[in-house]
Motif scaffolding. Structure first.
Motif, PDB file in Angstrom:
ATOM      1  N   ILE A   7       0.850  -1.191   0.000  1.00 16.77           N
ATOM      2  CA  ILE A   7       0.000   0.000   0.000  1.00 16.77           C
ATOM      3  C   ILE A   7       0.884   1.238   0.000  1.00 16.77           C
ATOM      4  N   GLY A   8       0.737   2.080  -1.002  1.00 14.62           N
ATOM      5  CA  GLY A   8       1.459   3.343  -1.056  1.00 14.62           C
ATOM      6  C   GLY A   8       0.522   4.478  -0.730  1.00 14.62           C
ATOM      7  N   ASP A   9       0.481   4.859   0.526  1.00 15.10           N
ATOM      8  CA  ASP A   9      -0.393   5.950   0.969  1.00 15.10           C
ATOM      9  C   ASP A   9       0.178   6.502   2.263  1.00 15.10           C
ATOM     10  N   ASP A  10       0.310   7.828   2.340  1.00 18.45           N
ATOM     11  CA  ASP A  10       0.937   8.410   3.522  1.00 18.45           C
ATOM     12  C   ASP A  10      -0.071   8.836   4.586  1.00 18.45           C
ATOM     13  N   HIS A  11      -1.324   8.400   4.441  1.00 17.20           N
ATOM     14  CA  HIS A  11      -2.342   8.716   5.451  1.00 17.20           C
ATOM     15  C   HIS A  11      -2.627   7.474   6.290  1.00 17.20           C
ATOM     16  N   PRO A  12      -2.278   7.477   7.580  1.00 14.64           N
ATOM     17  CA  PRO A  12      -2.468   6.302   8.430  1.00 14.64           C
ATOM     18  C   PRO A  12      -3.907   5.799   8.464  1.00 14.64           C
ATOM     19  N   LEU A  13      -4.891   6.712   8.424  1.00 15.46           N
ATOM     20  CA  LEU A  13      -6.286   6.281   8.462  1.00 15.46           C
ATOM     21  C   LEU A  13      -6.653   5.495   7.211  1.00 15.46           C
ATOM     22  N   VAL A  14      -6.131   5.929   6.070  1.00 19.82           N
ATOM     23  CA  VAL A  14      -6.399   5.215   4.820  1.00 19.82           C
ATOM     24  C   VAL A  14      -5.737   3.843   4.862  1.00 19.82           C
ATOM     25  N   GLN A  15      -4.495   3.804   5.350  1.00 18.54           N
ATOM     26  CA  GLN A  15      -3.801   2.518   5.473  1.00 18.54           C
ATOM     27  C   GLN A  15      -4.601   1.564   6.360  1.00 18.54           C
ATOM     28  N   ALA A  16      -5.121   2.087   7.473  1.00 25.25           N
ATOM     29  CA  ALA A  16      -5.882   1.247   8.404  1.00 25.25           C
ATOM     30  C   ALA A  16      -7.173   0.755   7.751  1.00 25.25           C
ATOM     31  N   ALA A  17      -7.849   1.624   7.007  1.00 24.25           N
ATOM     32  CA  ALA A  17      -9.092   1.239   6.336  1.00 24.25           C
ATOM     33  C   ALA A  17      -8.831   0.150   5.302  1.00 24.25           C
ATOM     34  N   LEU A  18      -7.744   0.299   4.558  1.00 26.73           N
ATOM     35  CA  LEU A  18      -7.411  -0.699   3.553  1.00 26.73           C
ATOM     36  C   LEU A  18      -7.054  -2.036   4.198  1.00 26.73           C
ATOM     37  N   ARG A  19      -6.293  -1.973   5.269  1.00 28.82           N
ATOM     38  CA  ARG A  19      -5.956  -3.219   5.983  1.00 28.82           C
ATOM     39  C   ARG A  19      -7.239  -3.928   6.441  1.00 28.82           C
ATOM     40  N   SER A  20      -8.189  -3.150   6.963  1.00 27.98           N
ATOM     41  CA  SER A  20      -9.434  -3.725   7.448  1.00 27.98           C
ATOM     42  C   SER A  20     -10.232  -4.359   6.317  1.00 27.98           C
TER      43      SER A  20
END
Length: 217
Positions: A7-20
């Protein structure tokens, strides 16, 4: 079988949403989060044969717009790249697909929809939002130009992105840790492959492909 997604994204919330979203449909999952193109390339250089999919935001630090898509596709052609972005206009979505993305996932999608989109991309489909109609179709000249961009090496694409930013050969050489003469050689090749006579013309063409900075994250 473990599925590995970068995942290439520097927003932690987006990373967390994608992981979920991913964990809901891929229980045996290894997610690698990167916050810059350089970090992603470092991971891919070592693990490209083990990465099943790259999910990439259009506005990452250091290099933005479709430049990263071209670079990743050029350097790691066997790894599919899907765009995930806040932009939802038909033109941007269709351009991403025309320029080689395996899918386009708006950040506004709910987690179940994201999970379905990613699952279908992993299955080999080209996925984009179903509500993208005929608006924003890509001009044939842009598709042809995209093919010329794709003929550039990853290093040449990085240099072109820096030319778009207005950087001089000396600055480019310093940032890439290469000789200025090497940069000059790459610039000559870039101009030849793009069929233009100057750096300014090359930058204009690159901008025409939204190679620079989109207006949304």
């Amino acid at each position: 079988m473990t599925m590995r997604i970068l995942i290439g994204d520097d927003h932690p919330l987006v990373q967390a949403a994608l992981r979920s979203a991913l964990s809901a449909v891929l229980p045996d999952l290894d997610v690698i989060a990167c916050q810059s193109l350089d970090e992603a390339i470092g991971v891919l250089t070592v693990q490209s044969g083990e990465i099943d999919l790259i999910l990439w935001d259009l506005t990452m630090p250091g290099i933005q717009g479709f430049a990263a898509l071209f670079i990743l596709s050029a350097q790691f052609p066997t790894v599919p790249v899907a765009i995930i972005s806040a932009r939802q206009d038909a033109t941007t979505i269709r351009r991403a697909i025309a320029y080689g993305a395996s899918g386009y996932i708006p950040k506004s999608l709910g987690l179940p929809e994201m999970a379905e989109a990613i699952t279908r991309i992993l299955a080999g489909e080209i996925w984009m939002p179903p509500n993208v109609g005929g608006r924003g179709s890509i001009q044939s000249a842009d598709v042809e130009l995209a093919a010329r961009m794709a003929s550039l090496s990853a290093q040449q694409l990085r240099i072109l992105a820096m030319i778009v930013e207005g950087k001089l050969n000396k600055q480019i050489a310093g940032e890439l840790d290469i000789a200025e003469q090497t940069v000059k050689g790459h610039v000559s090749t870039i101009l030849r492959k793009l069929g233009v006579g100057s750096r300014t013309q090359a930058a204009v063409l690159a901008e025409r492909l939204s190679f620079g900075q989109p207006n949304a994250t």
